[in-house]
Enzyme design. Structure first.
Site, mmCIF file in Angstrom:
data_model
loop_
_atom_site.group_PDB
_atom_site.id
_atom_site.type_symbol
_atom_site.label_atom_id
_atom_site.label_comp_id
_atom_site.label_asym_id
_atom_site.label_seq_id
_atom_site.Cartn_x
_atom_site.Cartn_y
_atom_site.Cartn_z
ATOM 1 C CG ASP A 177 -12.741 57.234 -13.363
ATOM 2 O OD1 ASP A 177 -12.428 58.278 -13.110
ATOM 3 O OD2 ASP A 177 -13.739 57.016 -14.153
ATOM 4 C CG ASP A 375 -12.227 63.425 -13.568
ATOM 5 O OD1 ASP A 375 -12.369 62.505 -12.871
ATOM 6 O OD2 ASP A 375 -12.535 63.370 -14.878
#
Length: 496
Positions: A177, A375
């Site tokens: 992440d 992201d």
């Protein structure tokens, strides 16, 4: 008597002929219409060809996938005997495999529409989590690689990697992440744990497990950590109500055939709750001091996200060279919010035409708002509402010949391709401040939302001034983060 036309009447007749041609295509036999769609392009704007049949075949395939997480176990046992230790300060490269969520943890959705609904709900939670951080902030080395699979993200998660923890090694699926500054996994004893695919990590069986004392620099490096009676502890909360709390420790992380890294700071979660879809925890790739790449002092990392409806995998790589055909842009940082990776973007183009959006829309403001984040956990790209409206309207203007369909949740621009095998659509590109143009693969902006042929424009408006480039747009593209020179690169078709 010959018919004499002036310039105006010629122009009118030409447009009338083009209108009749487009209208008549809707009534041609399907094969004839498909051939026309595949071979005809407008000289006025650039186009891409969407292979509808191939995309729908993959839709049906992903619903039939069987979970494959158990296939790694025997291979991992063989690798444990050949591991070597990697130095955090070395410059060699290594990688992990990345896998899509559905290839590992098929949730047995009854239909594809249900699967997309689930993905978009996870996505909304992710975006809420990011914007809450923005609002809060406004108030106040080795070439390594690992497989990347489409799977879970923070509070959501669409891609997974496989790592080993401890000595002897226990293996787990985790979510890489770029929006997280801390690594963590669920640990025994569990005061509260969600269900994961692997047995929960047992620190009592690991000889390399060590608590981080309160006085250690690692305990002071993040606002997520604090000193309590039992030493350094951490708390992580996500936008959908998911969380992980526990003690901060150091452990050995094993990277398959690449070897292992000692004394990696990692949260050992004894109180956890969330929708992490079988993953044991998070591999933090954010810009914080406790992230994985910060510990190994990586000069760069990159990943390529395979199309999520496949059972293929790609890699998450550290210290590997950027592909030579990458289009690049400055990798920016936000002094008000240091976790995320911002990219220098000046605008967007549809059909090769620059959309009328002020370049200041994508600039980071002194307040910390604005800018555009890359992201790995967000699904659908978000743009501030005025920018989204301008881009959406430009796309609609160039697709008037296509049959429209009803909107789907946050996706308000959809098309009915149920009667065609291919469709010609405008190209979509991000214009980068380095002067390059990142042209998205067609499945990076038109995605199926059911198994009947409904495809939607995969962008959505944001009430916040920040923009987020999601993982739908990143599918099929190797995204490279040069941490030394502050450059980000995008290279299509680099997942193999």
């Amino acid at each position: 008597m010959p018919l004499i036309l002036n310039n105006n009447s010629s122009f009118i007749l030409m447009n009338l002929a083009f209108t009749i041609l487009i209208f008549s295509l809707n009534f041609l036999p399907h094969d004839a219409a498909n051939i026309t769609a595949a071979t005809t392009t407008s000289p006025e704007f650039s186009t891409s060809v969407l292979n509808v049949t191939t995309a729908l075949n993959q839709v049906h395939h992903v619903l039939s996938l069987k979970p494959s997480f158990h296939l790694h176990q025997n291979h991992e046992q063989q690798q444990q005997q050949t591991q070597h230790t990697l130095s955090p300060s070395s410059s060699s490269s290594f990688s992990f495999q990345l896998h899509p969520r559905e290839s590992l943890f098929n949730a047995h959705h009854h239909n594809y529409r249900s699967l997309v609904l689930t993905r978009l709900r996870r996505d909304s939670a992710r975006v809420s989590w990011i914007t809450s951080h923005l609002n809060k902030s406004n108030l106040r080395p080795e070439h390594l690689s690992a497989p990347v699979t489409s799977g879970v993200s923070q509070g959501t998660g669409e891609y997974f990697a496989r790592i080993g923890v401890g000595q002897p090694t226990q293996h787990f699926y985790i979510v890489p992440d770029t929006g997280s500054d801390i690594n963590w996994i669920q640990c025994k004893p569990c005061n509260q744990c969600y269900k994961q695919s692997d047995p929960i990590f047992d620190p009592s069986t690991s000889s390399s497990y060590a608590l981080v004392p309160c006085k250690a620099k690692q305990c002071k490096d993040s606002e997520l950590t604090g000193c309590y009676k039992n030493g350094c502890e951490y708390d992580v909360f996500y936008g959908d109500g998911s969380f992980s709390s526990g003690v901060l420790v150091t452990e050995t992380l094993s990277l398959g055939k690449n070897g292992s890294v000692k004394r990696v700071p990692i949260g050992c979660g004894h109180l956890n709750h969330g929708t992490f879809a079988g993953a044991a925890g998070i591999l933090g790739l954010g810009r914080g001091a406790l992230s994985f790449q910060a510990h190994i002092k990586a000069s760069s990392f990159s990943y390529c996200l395979v199309y999520r409806d496949t059972n293929k995998s790609s890699t998450l790589e550290f210290n590997s060279p950027r592909p030579g055909d990458s289009v690049t842009a400055p990798l920016l940082s936000n002094p008000k919010l240091k976790t995320f990776y911002y990219v220098g973007v000046t605008g967007v183009s549809v059909g090769g035409r620059r959309v009328s959006i002020p370049s200041s829309t994508f600039a980071i403001k002194p307040s910390g708002m604005g800018g555009i984040i890359v992201d790995s956990g967000t699904t659908v790209t978000r743009l501030p509402t005025p920018a989204f409206n301008a881009m959406r309207d430009a796309f609609v203007e160039l697709t008037r010949h296509l049959r429209r369909a009803k909107g789907f949740l946050i996706l308000d621009t959809c098309y009915d391709f149920s009667s065609v095998t291919v469709a010609t659509v405008p190209t979509v590109s991000f214009e980068l401040s380095g002067g390059g143009s990142w042209r998205l693969p067609v499945l990076g902006y038109l995605i199926p939302v059911d198994d009947k042929g409904t495809f939607c424009f995969a962008f959505a408006p944001s009430v916040e001034p920040v923009s987020i480039i999601g993982n739908v747009q990143q599918q099929g593209t190797r995204v490279s983060f040069d941490l030394v020179n502050s450059v980000i690169g995008f290279s299509t078709d680099k997942c193999s």
